[in-house]
Design a protein around this motif. Sequence first.
Motif, PDB file in Angstrom:
ATOM      1  N   ALA A 126     -22.885 -44.191  28.969  1.00 17.75           N
ATOM      2  CA  ALA A 126     -21.889 -44.615  27.977  1.00 17.75           C
ATOM      3  C   ALA A 126     -20.905 -43.494  27.641  1.00 17.75           C
ATOM      4  N   MET A 127     -21.247 -42.249  27.987  1.00 14.31           N
ATOM      5  CA  MET A 127     -20.363 -41.095  27.824  1.00 14.31           C
ATOM      6  C   MET A 127     -19.868 -40.916  26.390  1.00 14.31           C
ATOM      7  N   CYS A 128     -20.716 -41.204  25.411  1.00  9.81           N
ATOM      8  CA  CYS A 128     -20.348 -41.060  23.992  1.00  9.81           C
ATOM      9  C   CYS A 128     -19.814 -39.656  23.712  1.00  9.81           C
ATOM     10  N   CYS A 136     -15.980 -38.479  23.817  1.00 11.13           N
ATOM     11  CA  CYS A 136     -15.082 -38.741  22.685  1.00 11.13           C
ATOM     12  C   CYS A 136     -15.632 -38.157  21.387  1.00 11.13           C
ATOM     13  N   HIS A 137     -16.950 -38.206  21.207  1.00 13.82           N
ATOM     14  CA  HIS A 137     -17.529 -37.854  19.902  1.00 13.82           C
ATOM     15  C   HIS A 137     -17.852 -36.368  19.769  1.00 13.82           C
ATOM     16  N   VAL A 197     -12.492 -38.879  15.614  1.00 16.63           N
ATOM     17  CA  VAL A 197     -13.695 -39.577  16.082  1.00 16.63           C
ATOM     18  C   VAL A 197     -14.830 -39.107  15.173  1.00 16.63           C
ATOM     19  N   ILE A 209     -21.633 -38.723  15.160  1.00 10.92           N
ATOM     20  CA  ILE A 209     -22.713 -39.709  15.347  1.00 10.92           C
ATOM     21  C   ILE A 209     -24.080 -39.053  15.581  1.00 10.92           C
ATOM     22  N   PRO A 254     -24.240 -42.431  11.231  1.00 10.50           N
ATOM     23  CA  PRO A 254     -23.454 -42.891  10.075  1.00 10.50           C
ATOM     24  C   PRO A 254     -23.888 -44.238   9.510  1.00 10.50           C
ATOM     25  N   LEU A 311     -23.955 -51.451  18.787  1.00 12.48           N
ATOM     26  CA  LEU A 311     -24.087 -51.207  20.227  1.00 12.48           C
ATOM     27  C   LEU A 311     -24.406 -52.476  21.025  1.00 12.48           C
ATOM     28  N   TRP A 359     -19.104 -53.561  13.632  1.00  9.82           N
ATOM     29  CA  TRP A 359     -19.498 -52.445  12.764  1.00  9.82           C
ATOM     30  C   TRP A 359     -19.886 -52.951  11.379  1.00  9.82           C
ATOM     31  N   PRO A 393      -9.895 -46.153  20.919  1.00  4.49           N
ATOM     32  CA  PRO A 393     -10.607 -46.285  22.199  1.00  4.49           C
ATOM     33  C   PRO A 393     -12.136 -46.395  22.102  1.00  4.49           C
ATOM     34  N   MET A 394     -12.726 -46.619  20.916  1.00  3.90           N
ATOM     35  CA  MET A 394     -14.173 -46.850  20.861  1.00  3.90           C
ATOM     36  C   MET A 394     -14.482 -48.082  21.714  1.00  3.90           C
ATOM     37  N   PRO A 395     -15.311 -47.921  22.764  1.00  5.41           N
ATOM     38  CA  PRO A 395     -15.607 -49.072  23.628  1.00  5.41           C
ATOM     39  C   PRO A 395     -16.381 -50.162  22.876  1.00  5.41           C
ATOM     40  N   VAL A 445     -30.726 -45.354  22.326  1.00  6.27           N
ATOM     41  CA  VAL A 445     -29.568 -44.521  21.962  1.00  6.27           C
ATOM     42  C   VAL A 445     -29.718 -44.037  20.520  1.00  6.27           C
TER      43      VAL A 445
HETATM   44  C1  HEC Z   1     -13.603 -43.483  24.705  1.00  4.52           C
HETATM   45  C2  HEC Z   1     -14.013 -42.815  23.481  1.00  4.52           C
HETATM   46  C3  HEC Z   1     -15.338 -43.179  22.831  1.00  4.52           C
HETATM   47  C4  HEC Z   1     -16.553 -43.341  23.446  1.00  4.52           C
HETATM   48  C5  HEC Z   1     -16.905 -43.195  24.910  1.00  4.52           C
HETATM   49  C6  HEC Z   1     -17.489 -43.658  22.385  1.00  4.52           C
HETATM   50  N1  HEC Z   1     -16.846 -43.702  21.182  1.00  4.52           N
HETATM   51 FE1  HEC Z   1     -17.663 -44.197  19.394  1.00  4.52          FE
HETATM   52  N2  HEC Z   1     -15.865 -44.060  18.498  1.00  4.52           N
HETATM   53  C7  HEC Z   1     -14.687 -43.684  19.123  1.00  4.52           C
HETATM   54  C8  HEC Z   1     -13.613 -43.727  18.166  1.00  4.52           C
HETATM   55  C9  HEC Z   1     -12.147 -43.382  18.430  1.00  4.52           C
HETATM   56  C10 HEC Z   1     -14.158 -44.154  16.950  1.00  4.52           C
HETATM   57  C11 HEC Z   1     -13.427 -44.410  15.618  1.00  4.52           C
HETATM   58  C12 HEC Z   1     -13.025 -45.865  15.613  1.00  4.52           C
HETATM   59  C13 HEC Z   1     -12.297 -46.272  14.368  1.00  4.52           C
HETATM   60  O1  HEC Z   1     -11.983 -45.425  13.542  1.00  4.52           O
HETATM   61  O2  HEC Z   1     -12.045 -47.494  14.227  1.00  4.52           O
HETATM   62  C14 HEC Z   1     -15.586 -44.344  17.196  1.00  4.52           C
HETATM   63  C15 HEC Z   1     -16.487 -44.769  16.241  1.00  4.52           C
HETATM   64  C16 HEC Z   1     -17.849 -44.859  16.427  1.00  4.52           C
HETATM   65  C17 HEC Z   1     -18.810 -45.173  15.399  1.00  4.52           C
HETATM   66  C18 HEC Z   1     -18.476 -45.464  13.923  1.00  4.52           C
HETATM   67  C19 HEC Z   1     -18.855 -44.264  13.123  1.00  4.52           C
HETATM   68  C20 HEC Z   1     -18.285 -44.228  11.730  1.00  4.52           C
HETATM   69  O3  HEC Z   1     -18.790 -43.386  10.960  1.00  4.52           O
HETATM   70  O4  HEC Z   1     -17.354 -44.974  11.421  1.00  4.52           O
HETATM   71  C21 HEC Z   1     -20.036 -45.131  15.971  1.00  4.52           C
HETATM   72  C22 HEC Z   1     -21.368 -45.367  15.292  1.00  4.52           C
HETATM   73  C23 HEC Z   1     -19.852 -44.804  17.359  1.00  4.52           C
HETATM   74  N3  HEC Z   1     -18.505 -44.653  17.608  1.00  4.52           N
HETATM   75  C24 HEC Z   1     -20.878 -44.656  18.260  1.00  4.52           C
HETATM   76  C25 HEC Z   1     -20.680 -44.424  19.610  1.00  4.52           C
HETATM   77  C26 HEC Z   1     -21.766 -44.343  20.560  1.00  4.52           C
HETATM   78  C27 HEC Z   1     -23.241 -44.421  20.208  1.00  4.52           C
HETATM   79  C28 HEC Z   1     -21.195 -44.163  21.769  1.00  4.52           C
HETATM   80  C29 HEC Z   1     -21.883 -44.103  23.097  1.00  4.52           C
HETATM   81  C30 HEC Z   1     -22.934 -45.115  23.329  1.00  4.52           C
HETATM   82  C31 HEC Z   1     -19.750 -44.100  21.578  1.00  4.52           C
HETATM   83  N4  HEC Z   1     -19.496 -44.262  20.251  1.00  4.52           N
HETATM   84  C32 HEC Z   1     -18.829 -43.899  22.593  1.00  4.52           C
HETATM   85  C33 HEC Z   1     -14.534 -43.330  20.446  1.00  4.52           C
HETATM   86  C34 HEC Z   1     -15.532 -43.413  21.413  1.00  4.52           C
END
Ligand code: HEC
Length: 163
Positions: A65-67, A70-71, A106, A109, A114, A124, A129, A138-140, A152
């Motif tokens: 998932a490459m979290c 971005c994170h 971003v 996490i 959170p 997930l 949310w 770009p959150m997938p 995860v």
């Molecule tokens: C391509 C970039 C990208 C990837 C890959 C990504 N995220 Fe995100 N994620 C974001 C962004 C940008 C936001 C903020 C979105 C918003 O503000 O609406 C976010 C928001 C979140 C949030 C909300 C947190 C909060 O406090 O509001 C969670 C939980 C989260 N991501 C978990 C994950 C997890 C777990 C993975 C991997 C399984 C992942 N993300 C992969 C970009 C990414």
Amino acid sequence: MFSRFSRLMSALSRLALVALAAAFTTAVFAGQFAFAQSNKPQTAQPASEKTGDVARGKYIVEGVAMCGQCHTPRDSQGNPDRKHWLQGGPVPFMPAEPDSDWPVRVPRIGGTPPADDADMVKLLTTGIWTTGNRLRFPMPQFRMDRSDAEAVVAYLKSLPSQP
Ligand code: HEC
């Protein structure tokens, strides 16, 4: 008369010896059996199952998932900075077309996630949310199966919380 008595006695004592030997052998076998039993791997091992979850979660986060791409904030070479792994930072890329709704940061996490486990799993598995809405690009929009999502979350919670 006397000799018959003594023959009887010696026969009796031989019998007692045989019985003793039998009892001893049984005890040894029983002991070995109990030892073998206690050496058998247990079927329920909650601790190692948890470790399995964490390892699987780490694999999904880092390899699928490459979290972290971005994170995690970038270092001076532009690579995710492992010292601040999954601790949040600026959004690493911008949209091709200007978009007023593009997130600037971003969120963190890793460590204490959170949201609670149920909400994290919901995000997930459904992409929804705690607000009841999808998160912004770009959150997938993940559609993991439940056990992957739980793995995860277990991995994220296993990470140290940073200030
Ligand atoms: C391509 C970039 C990208 C990837 C890959 C990504 N995220 Fe995100 N994620 C974001 C962004 C940008 C936001 C903020 C979105 C918003 O503000 O609406 C976010 C928001 C979140 C949030 C909300 C947190 C909060 O406090 O509001 C969670 C939980 C989260 N991501 C978990 C994950 C997890 C777990 C993975 C991997 C399984 C992942 N993300 C992969 C970009 C990414």
